[in-house]
Design an enzyme around this catalytic site. Structure first.
Site, PDB file in Angstrom:
ATOM      1  N   HIS A  43       0.824  -1.210   0.000  1.00 12.24           N
ATOM      2  CA  HIS A  43       0.000   0.000   0.000  1.00 12.24           C
ATOM      3  C   HIS A  43       0.859   1.261   0.000  1.00 12.24           C
ATOM      4  O   HIS A  43       0.344   2.359  -0.244  1.00 12.24           O
ATOM      5  CB  HIS A  43      -0.904  -0.006   1.235  1.00 12.24           C
ATOM      6  N   ASN A  89      -6.830   6.772   3.918  1.00 13.22           N
ATOM      7  CA  ASN A  89      -8.261   7.051   3.767  1.00 13.22           C
ATOM      8  C   ASN A  89      -8.615   8.531   3.754  1.00 13.22           C
ATOM      9  O   ASN A  89      -9.744   8.894   3.407  1.00 13.22           O
ATOM     10  CB  ASN A  89      -9.048   6.361   4.889  1.00 13.22           C
ATOM     11  N   ASP A 114      -0.756   2.456  -5.510  1.00  8.40           N
ATOM     12  CA  ASP A 114      -0.654   1.007  -5.683  1.00  8.40           C
ATOM     13  C   ASP A 114      -1.920   0.478  -6.337  1.00  8.40           C
ATOM     14  O   ASP A 114      -3.004   1.038  -6.162  1.00  8.40           O
ATOM     15  CB  ASP A 114      -0.443   0.319  -4.337  1.00  8.40           C
ATOM     16  N   ASN A 135      -9.275   3.240  -1.365  1.00 12.16           N
ATOM     17  CA  ASN A 135      -9.764   4.267  -0.444  1.00 12.16           C
ATOM     18  C   ASN A 135      -9.054   5.605  -0.587  1.00 12.16           C
ATOM     19  O   ASN A 135      -9.648   6.657  -0.362  1.00 12.16           O
ATOM     20  CB  ASN A 135      -9.649   3.774   1.002  1.00 12.16           C
TER      21      ASN A 135
END
Length: 210
Positions: A43, A89, A114, A135
């Protein structure tokens, strides 16, 4: 003509930015999560691209509002590399703040992210697109009020069982993938520079392969 002979990016249409024009400025948002527990996780591929570009240019990141930033110059363009500190987020909060602060047009924004839809090592430049469940991209679109911003998708693969996506993207790249990382990060870095110097169409043509 060489890969980086054109410079610049216009508001309505990509156009060269040569030595006779003013400096062109771009916000390159490298997505990831802060904290040592997230270092080298899938991530954080965006953070890894930003770190590579800063190290390559011999510049350092400094703390700033909503993140860390490093600035580098490539020919007649200034690239502001931003690693948001808002966690994935809420990435859009940092993006909106810096776009407004620097008074940049949407065309001068590139998000490095990613992507599990691409095999590890593949990169894809896109002028726009859906968040595809990511997100970070979802929050950026929400904060900006549009999905019409460019993104460089960094493939991390999808070798996980059903229901295992979160653990997978928050997991670290295995040693065999890390061994290949320098070459992939170099390619991603070149794609970012091509976007700024010559526009998204040029970058897509030269890097959306393989």
């Amino acid at each position: 003509m060489g890969l980086f002979e054109f410079l610049g990016f216009g508001r309505k249409k990509a156009r060269p930015c040569d030595e006779h024009n003013d400096m062109k400025r771009f916000l390159i948002v490298c997505l990831g999560n802060i904290g040592p527990e997230y270092v080298n996780t899938r991530h954080n591929a965006g953070f890894m691209v930003g770190d590579y570009m800063a190290e390559e240019a011999g510049v350092s990141f400094s703390s700033c509002r909503y993140g860390d930033m490093a600035k580098l110059r490539v020919k007649n363009c200034e690239l502001m590399l931003l690693k948001p500190s808002t966690f994935m987020n809420l990435s859009g909060v940092a993006v909106r703040f810096w776009m407004n602060k620097e008074k940049l047009p949407l065309e001068n924004l590139l998000v490095v992210v990613d992507d599990i839809a691409l095999p590890f090592g593949a990169i894809r430049m896109r002028k726009q697109g859906s968040d595809a469940g990511h997100n970070g991209l979802k929050n950026i679109a929400s904060e900006l009020g549009t999905q019409n911003y460019a993104r460089l998708r960094f493939g991390v693969g999808n070798d996980f069982p059903k229901g295992g996506q979160i653990d997978y993207v928050l997991g670290r790249f295995p040693a065999e993938d890390m061994a290949k990382m320098p070459e992939i990060l170099k390619k991603a870095s070149e794609a970012v520079k091509a976007f700024c110097l010559s526009g998204p169409d040029f970058a897509m043509t030269h890097f959306n392969k393989g």
